[in-house]
Design an enzyme around this catalytic site. Sequence first.
Site, PDB file in Angstrom:
ATOM      1  N   GLY A 297     100.679 -40.300   9.833  1.00  0.00           N
ATOM      2  CA  GLY A 297     100.655 -39.269   8.797  1.00  0.00           C
ATOM      3  C   GLY A 297     101.809 -39.493   7.849  1.00  0.00           C
ATOM      4  N   ARG A 298     103.030 -39.176   8.343  1.00  0.00           N
ATOM      5  CA  ARG A 298     104.229 -39.203   7.510  1.00  0.00           C
ATOM      6  C   ARG A 298     104.412 -40.525   6.755  1.00  0.00           C
ATOM      7  NH1 ARG A 298     108.976 -36.343   9.013  1.00  0.00           N
ATOM      8  NH2 ARG A 298     108.122 -36.339  11.120  1.00  0.00           N
ATOM      9  N   CYS A 365     115.913 -14.667   1.250  1.00  0.00           N
ATOM     10  CA  CYS A 365     116.998 -13.934   1.905  1.00  0.00           C
ATOM     11  C   CYS A 365     117.190 -14.360   3.352  1.00  0.00           C
ATOM     12  CB  CYS A 365     116.720 -12.439   1.816  1.00  0.00           C
ATOM     13  SG  CYS A 365     116.602 -11.926   0.103  1.00  0.00           S
TER      14      CYS A 365
HETATM   15  N1  LLP Z   1      99.056 -37.811  16.238  1.00  0.00           N
HETATM   16  C1  LLP Z   1      99.459 -36.739  16.938  1.00  0.00           C
HETATM   17  C2  LLP Z   1      98.810 -36.428  18.212  1.00  0.00           C
HETATM   18  C3  LLP Z   1     100.523 -35.944  16.441  1.00  0.00           C
HETATM   19  O1  LLP Z   1     100.934 -34.896  17.149  1.00  0.00           O
HETATM   20  C4  LLP Z   1     101.141 -36.279  15.213  1.00  0.00           C
HETATM   21  C5  LLP Z   1     102.221 -35.460  14.678  1.00  0.00           C
HETATM   22  C6  LLP Z   1     100.658 -37.400  14.511  1.00  0.00           C
HETATM   23  C7  LLP Z   1      99.624 -38.155  15.051  1.00  0.00           C
HETATM   24  C8  LLP Z   1     101.229 -37.824  13.189  1.00  0.00           C
HETATM   25  O2  LLP Z   1     102.575 -38.149  13.304  1.00  0.00           O
HETATM   26  P1  LLP Z   1     103.337 -38.849  12.068  1.00  0.00           P
HETATM   27  O3  LLP Z   1     102.753 -40.213  11.878  1.00  0.00           O
HETATM   28  O4  LLP Z   1     103.130 -37.995  10.871  1.00  0.00           O
HETATM   29  O5  LLP Z   1     104.758 -38.863  12.503  1.00  0.00           O
HETATM   30  N2  LLP Z   1     106.590 -31.142  11.172  1.00  0.00           N
HETATM   31  C9  LLP Z   1     107.369 -32.254  11.668  1.00  0.00           C
HETATM   32  C10 LLP Z   1     106.499 -33.360  12.206  1.00  0.00           C
HETATM   33  C11 LLP Z   1     105.558 -32.902  13.311  1.00  0.00           C
HETATM   34  C12 LLP Z   1     104.647 -33.991  13.807  1.00  0.00           C
HETATM   35  C13 LLP Z   1     103.630 -33.467  14.756  1.00  0.00           C
HETATM   36  N3  LLP Z   1     102.685 -34.432  15.266  1.00  0.00           N
HETATM   37  C14 LLP Z   1     108.286 -32.746  10.557  1.00  0.00           C
HETATM   38  O6  LLP Z   1     108.290 -32.148   9.480  1.00  0.00           O
HETATM   39  O7  LLP Z   1     109.044 -33.692  10.756  1.00  0.00           O
END
Ligand code: LLP
Length: 439
Positions: A297-298, A365
């Site tokens: 994702g990220r 706030c």
């Molecule tokens: N697959 C699963 C099962 C996941 O739980 C996640 C992310 C992904 C894929 C995708 O991960 P990525 O490639 O995006 O790292 N809100 C947090 C990040 C939470 C990620 C949760 N799971 C932040 O802003 O850093």
Amino acid sequence: MADAVFTGQEPELMDLLAARPAFTMHAQDGLCFEGVPLNAIADQYGTPVWVYGAGSMQARYAALQAAFAAQALDVHIHYAVKANDHLAILDIFRRVGAGADVVSLGELLRARRAGIAAENMVYSGVGKAETEIEAALAQGIGQFNIESAEELDMISAIATRMRITATVALRMNPDVDAGTHAKITTGLAENKFGIAAADIPGLYARAATLPGITVRGLALHIGSQILSPEPYALAYAKAADMVRSLRAQGQEVTVLDLGGGIGIGYHDEPGMNLAAFAAVVKREVGGLGVKLLMEPGRYIVGPAGLLLASVVLQKQAGKRFVVLDAAMNELMRPAMYEAWHGILPVDAVLFHGPARPADVVGPVCESADCFAKNRMLPDLATGTRVALLDAGAYGAVMSSSYNARPRAAAVLLADGQSRLITPRQRPEDLWADEILPYP
Ligand code: LLP
């Protein structure tokens, strides 16, 4: 976030810019993203506004594919919808042939609405509700990543009742430390995610006999914002061992879902070295003869988006506060994870002026409504625009309307043009769904 790898030195504004080739600085137009001046975006759409670059997303997706291709690996990318679930973003990934990783019926339906086939989706998450499982099966979901024995039984019962077969993978918790922020690590035994390795063989054998279930393989996801291939190497080695021992037991294993988590450089740390990561995938699981999936994702969307804000005022109160019109209700990451996001002024002249420390805050706030502490920034007069960088992932999706702040607008850049993809919410829309019980 990932403080351990920071050098401790604040990167200069010019260094932040130099590390992000999609950004350019022009003497007249100021800071541009994908060739479009951010001041023009702010003039046209107002602030705060999310700005996403389609070209950056496509390029980052292509870079990941190229890294796998260089290792002669065929990895099916299932974009993690949670990172940024806007239909326009999902549409970009549908066009390049990505599948989706979803964690709720809402995400599944969003991805369907964007035209991604349900069979091209994997459904993860520790708490899939019965109604969600039923709806996902009715849609023809490609794969459930199962997180517990209890869930396996639940899906078997529902699928049997529906006279349907659910294709599943077991999510193994490899008990590996991903070296990331405690709030986003998932692959340790103490985390709520996945099934302990010791329980996998028994459960896999059971899954193979359960009605309504076809068990295809394993999934794992060890955390997010992972900057080194090492934790992946450990986790994938354990997964490969597990595949081999399942096969030795006579089980068929045809799928391995490698999870997501590939990290990006927010501060001055380099992001994941994709070539090194792909080499680890090749070395650890390349020879298993399984279909490989990945759920990033990220990495794909994070650096491809920013939050554009205006300075409301600078407040001098012992220290300098720069108060923006954006707040924690838009970009929650600094308040929630002490995450560091680069902040660039948009006007060219401000890039070389004298800088002094400031706390950059929003108007909400809460003391946690702070984007940056002691950040070296030039004098930022009222109305000056700033870009909060690397906000394409876990930005808009985590926002709220706290303090009755209408949802910000969003704009997509493609081919040097900007298009509105989310209009700024009108204040009256904030309470449009609310019911007065005693009219
Ligand atoms: N697959 C699963 C099962 C996941 O739980 C996640 C992310 C992904 C894929 C995708 O991960 P990525 O490639 O995006 O790292 N809100 C947090 C990040 C939470 C990620 C949760 N799971 C932040 O802003 O850093």
